[in-house]
Design a protein around this motif. Structure first.
Motif, PDB file in Angstrom:
ATOM      1  N   MET A 120      59.651 -12.394  49.198  1.00 13.01           N
ATOM      2  CA  MET A 120      59.482 -12.017  47.793  1.00 13.01           C
ATOM      3  C   MET A 120      59.532 -13.310  46.984  1.00 13.01           C
ATOM      4  N   ILE A 162      68.344  -6.170  32.376  1.00 14.67           N
ATOM      5  CA  ILE A 162      68.043  -5.976  33.806  1.00 14.67           C
ATOM      6  C   ILE A 162      67.519  -4.546  34.073  1.00 14.67           C
ATOM      7  N   THR A 169      73.375   3.872  38.205  1.00 17.53           N
ATOM      8  CA  THR A 169      74.376   3.587  39.236  1.00 17.53           C
ATOM      9  C   THR A 169      74.146   2.161  39.710  1.00 17.53           C
ATOM     10  N   ARG A 200      61.725  -6.246  42.601  1.00 15.12           N
ATOM     11  CA  ARG A 200      61.268  -7.610  42.351  1.00 15.12           C
ATOM     12  C   ARG A 200      61.824  -8.043  41.007  1.00 15.12           C
ATOM     13  N   TYR A 201      61.715  -9.337  40.677  1.00 13.82           N
ATOM     14  CA  TYR A 201      62.230  -9.782  39.387  1.00 13.82           C
ATOM     15  C   TYR A 201      61.390  -9.227  38.257  1.00 13.82           C
ATOM     16  N   PRO A 230      57.701   1.048  40.160  1.00  9.47           N
ATOM     17  CA  PRO A 230      58.188   0.359  41.362  1.00  9.47           C
ATOM     18  C   PRO A 230      57.891   1.093  42.668  1.00  9.47           C
ATOM     19  N   ALA A 280      70.301   5.537  44.644  1.00 11.10           N
ATOM     20  CA  ALA A 280      70.349   5.877  43.205  1.00 11.10           C
ATOM     21  C   ALA A 280      69.100   6.616  42.712  1.00 11.10           C
ATOM     22  N   VAL A 321      76.403  -7.512  41.570  1.00 10.49           N
ATOM     23  CA  VAL A 321      75.879  -8.604  42.407  1.00 10.49           C
ATOM     24  C   VAL A 321      75.853  -9.953  41.694  1.00 10.49           C
ATOM     25  N   GLY A 322      75.923  -9.970  40.359  1.00 10.47           N
ATOM     26  CA  GLY A 322      75.772 -11.248  39.651  1.00 10.47           C
ATOM     27  C   GLY A 322      76.237 -11.132  38.210  1.00 10.47           C
ATOM     28  N   ASP A 323      75.747 -12.045  37.362  1.00 12.56           N
ATOM     29  CA  ASP A 323      76.256 -12.179  35.984  1.00 12.56           C
ATOM     30  C   ASP A 323      76.162 -10.890  35.165  1.00 12.56           C
ATOM     31  N   ALA A 324      74.950 -10.294  35.124  1.00 13.49           N
ATOM     32  CA  ALA A 324      74.755  -9.139  34.241  1.00 13.49           C
ATOM     33  C   ALA A 324      75.533  -7.919  34.742  1.00 13.49           C
ATOM     34  N   THR A 325      75.459  -7.677  36.046  1.00 14.35           N
ATOM     35  CA  THR A 325      76.162  -6.502  36.579  1.00 14.35           C
ATOM     36  C   THR A 325      77.683  -6.707  36.495  1.00 14.35           C
ATOM     37  N   MET A 376      67.259  -0.983  35.921  1.00 15.55           N
ATOM     38  CA  MET A 376      68.126  -0.057  36.663  1.00 15.55           C
ATOM     39  C   MET A 376      67.437   1.297  36.760  1.00 15.55           C
ATOM     40  N   SER A 377      67.362   1.845  37.965  1.00 12.86           N
ATOM     41  CA  SER A 377      66.810   3.186  38.149  1.00 12.86           C
ATOM     42  C   SER A 377      67.712   4.200  37.473  1.00 12.86           C
ATOM     43  N   ASP A 414      72.098 -10.537  29.541  1.00 14.08           N
ATOM     44  CA  ASP A 414      70.773 -10.411  30.164  1.00 14.08           C
ATOM     45  C   ASP A 414      70.251  -8.986  29.959  1.00 14.08           C
ATOM     46  N   VAL A 452      72.715   1.132  47.652  1.00 13.84           N
ATOM     47  CA  VAL A 452      72.490   1.577  46.271  1.00 13.84           C
ATOM     48  C   VAL A 452      71.054   2.093  46.081  1.00 13.84           C
TER      49      VAL A 452
HETATM   50  C1  LIG Z   1      62.805  -1.192  39.435  1.00 15.77           C
HETATM   51  C2  LIG Z   1      64.192  -1.660  39.788  1.00 15.77           C
HETATM   52  C3  LIG Z   1      65.225  -0.740  39.844  1.00 15.77           C
HETATM   53  C4  LIG Z   1      66.522  -1.155  40.177  1.00 15.77           C
HETATM   54  N1  LIG Z   1      67.515  -0.217  40.241  1.00 15.77           N
HETATM   55  C5  LIG Z   1      68.759  -0.595  40.556  1.00 15.77           C
HETATM   56  C6  LIG Z   1      69.807   0.385  40.620  1.00 15.77           C
HETATM   57  O1  LIG Z   1      69.606   1.585  40.406  1.00 15.77           O
HETATM   58  N2  LIG Z   1      71.058  -0.071  40.903  1.00 15.77           N
HETATM   59  C7  LIG Z   1      71.327  -1.402  41.148  1.00 15.77           C
HETATM   60  O2  LIG Z   1      72.492  -1.739  41.402  1.00 15.77           O
HETATM   61  N3  LIG Z   1      70.357  -2.332  41.114  1.00 15.77           N
HETATM   62  C8  LIG Z   1      69.086  -1.962  40.815  1.00 15.77           C
HETATM   63  N4  LIG Z   1      68.095  -2.918  40.738  1.00 15.77           N
HETATM   64  C9  LIG Z   1      68.446  -4.323  40.994  1.00 15.77           C
HETATM   65  C10 LIG Z   1      69.072  -4.936  39.763  1.00 15.77           C
HETATM   66  O3  LIG Z   1      68.140  -4.970  38.696  1.00 15.77           O
HETATM   67  C11 LIG Z   1      69.574  -6.361  40.066  1.00 15.77           C
HETATM   68  O4  LIG Z   1      70.545  -6.321  41.079  1.00 15.77           O
HETATM   69  C12 LIG Z   1      70.192  -6.959  38.816  1.00 15.77           C
HETATM   70  O5  LIG Z   1      69.156  -7.340  37.960  1.00 15.77           O
HETATM   71  C13 LIG Z   1      71.038  -8.132  39.121  1.00 15.77           C
HETATM   72  O6  LIG Z   1      71.448  -8.736  37.912  1.00 15.77           O
HETATM   73  P1  LIG Z   1      72.678  -9.757  37.905  1.00 15.77           P
HETATM   74  O7  LIG Z   1      72.548 -10.638  36.701  1.00 15.77           O
HETATM   75  O8  LIG Z   1      73.963  -9.039  38.066  1.00 15.77           O
HETATM   76  O9  LIG Z   1      72.469 -10.599  39.212  1.00 15.77           O
HETATM   77  P2  LIG Z   1      71.770 -12.024  39.355  1.00 15.77           P
HETATM   78  O10 LIG Z   1      72.835 -13.052  39.094  1.00 15.77           O
HETATM   79  O11 LIG Z   1      70.518 -12.065  38.539  1.00 15.77           O
HETATM   80  O12 LIG Z   1      71.358 -11.987  40.870  1.00 15.77           O
HETATM   81  C14 LIG Z   1      72.277 -11.854  41.945  1.00 15.77           C
HETATM   82  C15 LIG Z   1      71.458 -11.795  43.230  1.00 15.77           C
HETATM   83  O13 LIG Z   1      70.798 -10.511  43.293  1.00 15.77           O
HETATM   84  C16 LIG Z   1      69.449 -10.656  43.699  1.00 15.77           C
HETATM   85  N5  LIG Z   1      68.564 -10.080  42.669  1.00 15.77           N
HETATM   86  C17 LIG Z   1      68.782 -10.008  41.340  1.00 15.77           C
HETATM   87  N6  LIG Z   1      67.791  -9.357  40.713  1.00 15.77           N
HETATM   88  C18 LIG Z   1      66.896  -9.005  41.653  1.00 15.77           C
HETATM   89  C19 LIG Z   1      65.661  -8.303  41.637  1.00 15.77           C
HETATM   90  N7  LIG Z   1      65.139  -7.808  40.495  1.00 15.77           N
HETATM   91  N8  LIG Z   1      65.015  -8.138  42.790  1.00 15.77           N
HETATM   92  C20 LIG Z   1      65.515  -8.602  43.944  1.00 15.77           C
HETATM   93  N9  LIG Z   1      66.691  -9.256  44.045  1.00 15.77           N
HETATM   94  C21 LIG Z   1      67.373  -9.466  42.917  1.00 15.77           C
HETATM   95  C22 LIG Z   1      69.210 -12.108  43.931  1.00 15.77           C
HETATM   96  O14 LIG Z   1      69.295 -12.335  45.330  1.00 15.77           O
HETATM   97  C23 LIG Z   1      70.331 -12.836  43.270  1.00 15.77           C
HETATM   98  O15 LIG Z   1      70.720 -13.965  44.000  1.00 15.77           O
HETATM   99  C24 LIG Z   1      66.782  -2.522  40.449  1.00 15.77           C
HETATM  100  C25 LIG Z   1      65.744  -3.461  40.397  1.00 15.77           C
HETATM  101  C26 LIG Z   1      64.456  -3.030  40.092  1.00 15.77           C
HETATM  102  C27 LIG Z   1      63.352  -4.045  40.046  1.00 15.77           C
END
Ligand SMILES: Cc1cc2nc3c(=O)[nH]c(=O)nc-3n(C[C@H](O)[C@H](O)[C@H](O)COP(=O)(O)OP(=O)(O)OC[C@H]3O[C@@H](n4cnc5c(N)ncnc54)[C@H](O)[C@@H]3O)c2cc1C
Ligand code: FES
Length: 249
Positions: A239, A45, A56, A197-198, A223, A103, A60-64, A47-48, A43, A100
């Motif tokens: 959201m 995604i 940092t 947000r997504y 953001p 960050a 939380v899910g697949d990509a991380t 990240m700040s 994926d 987090v």
């Molecule tokens: C502008 C911005 C900056 C970010 N900076 C950071 C950062 O510095 N460090 C960090 O750890 N994370 C950050 N995030 C969040 C990060 O992008 C998501 O946690 C990540 O995309 C999850 O991907 P995943 O495939 O591991 O999880 P997924 O399998 O896609 O999701 C796991 C769970 O996380 C939640 N989730 C996933 N993506 C989002 C999202 N974009 N908005 C709200 N909830 C979400 C949902 O509840 C979902 O059920 C940021 C998001 C944005 C929009």
């Protein structure tokens, strides 16, 4: 717009589910801006940037999860930096950072050194992120839910102990930020919040990150938004999930 290949040069474990990944390229960025991180085959995604050459990440899910299995020497694709970043117009500032959400705020604290104080919160003392970076930038108040460091409770419980600030800047769980905004309105100071947000395209085209009722796009108009922009909308209430359906907080 184009994808830059970067190589992971260092990985630091910050807590049980948070790691910082350093890479061999330093971005010119404003604190609060983000990069789109392409984990190939999985994926892309947002990240700040927590450092010019680092992100940092909370797992939380697949990509991380896939990112957490990568090693020094592995390569990532990166686009950016994107978004607006924090624009502080009134000092001194008060930073309120949860989990987090610290960050993007740690580089801001370093930039505002001597003109900023921070309230930093996490579930436990071991999960407090960038404590030293905030501490070396100005006064620091700590809140942990289990009381293992600092005050036992939430960051918002400490808002009344901070004073002398002209502007509040916050990032963390949205319900925390909503209460910070309510406090800012009550004490009549400016505020700014970094929203999650997504993000799909990251360049303002697909509409997946629009917020109600303004239609502002988190990927390019944010953001970071002011309290004024967020006060009467979805902020802290709901959201949209990845399919566009409303999900209440
Ligand atoms: C502008 C911005 C900056 C970010 N900076 C950071 C950062 O510095 N460090 C960090 O750890 N994370 C950050 N995030 C969040 C990060 O992008 C998501 O946690 C990540 O995309 C999850 O991907 P995943 O495939 O591991 O999880 P997924 O399998 O896609 O999701 C796991 C769970 O996380 C939640 N989730 C996933 N993506 C989002 C999202 N974009 N908005 C709200 N909830 C979400 C949902 O509840 C979902 O059920 C940021 C998001 C944005 C929009
Ligand atoms: S992510 Fe496509 S418009 Fe914001």
């Amino acid at each position: 717009m184009y994808v830059r290949n970067v190589e992971i040069t260092g990985i630091k474990s910050e807590s049980k589910d948070i790691k910082t990944f350093f890479f061999n390229y330093s971005f010119q960025f404003a604190p609060g801006q983000y990069v789109m991180v392409w984990i190939r085959g999985v994926d892309e995604i947002p990240m700040s940037l927590s450092y010019a050459n680092g992100i940092t990440v909370r797992k939380v899910g697949d990509a991380t999860d896939a990112l957490f299995r990568m090693n020094v020497g592995d390569s990532l694709g990166m686009r950016g930096p994107f978004g607006n970043g924090f624009a502080i117009t009134k000092l001194p500032a008060l930073i309120v950072a949860g989990g987090v959400g610290a960050a993007p705020l740690a580089p801001l604290a370093e930039m505002l050194k001597g003109r900023v104080s921070t309230i930093l919160g996490a579930k436990t003392g071991g999960e407090l992120l960038f404590r030293e970076r905030f501490e070396s930038s100005g006064p620091l108040l700590i809140a942990t839910e289990d009381g293992s460091a600092g005050f036992k409770g939430l960051t918002i419980d400490l808002l009344n102990r901070a004073d002398g600030y002209q502007e509040i800047v916050s990032c963390g769980p949205e319900q925390m930020m909503r209460k910070v905004l309510d406090h800012a309105v009550e004490v009549r100071v400016q505020s700014q919040f970094s929203l999650q947000r997504y993000i799909k395209c990251g360049v303002g085209l697909c509409g997946s990150c629009c917020i109600d009722p303004s239609g502002l796009r988190v990927c390019v108009d944010g953001p970071v938004f002011t309290g004024k922009q967020l006060n009467d909308g979805e902020f802290g209430r709901y959201m949209r999930d990845a399919t566009g359906r409303k999900v209440k907080f």
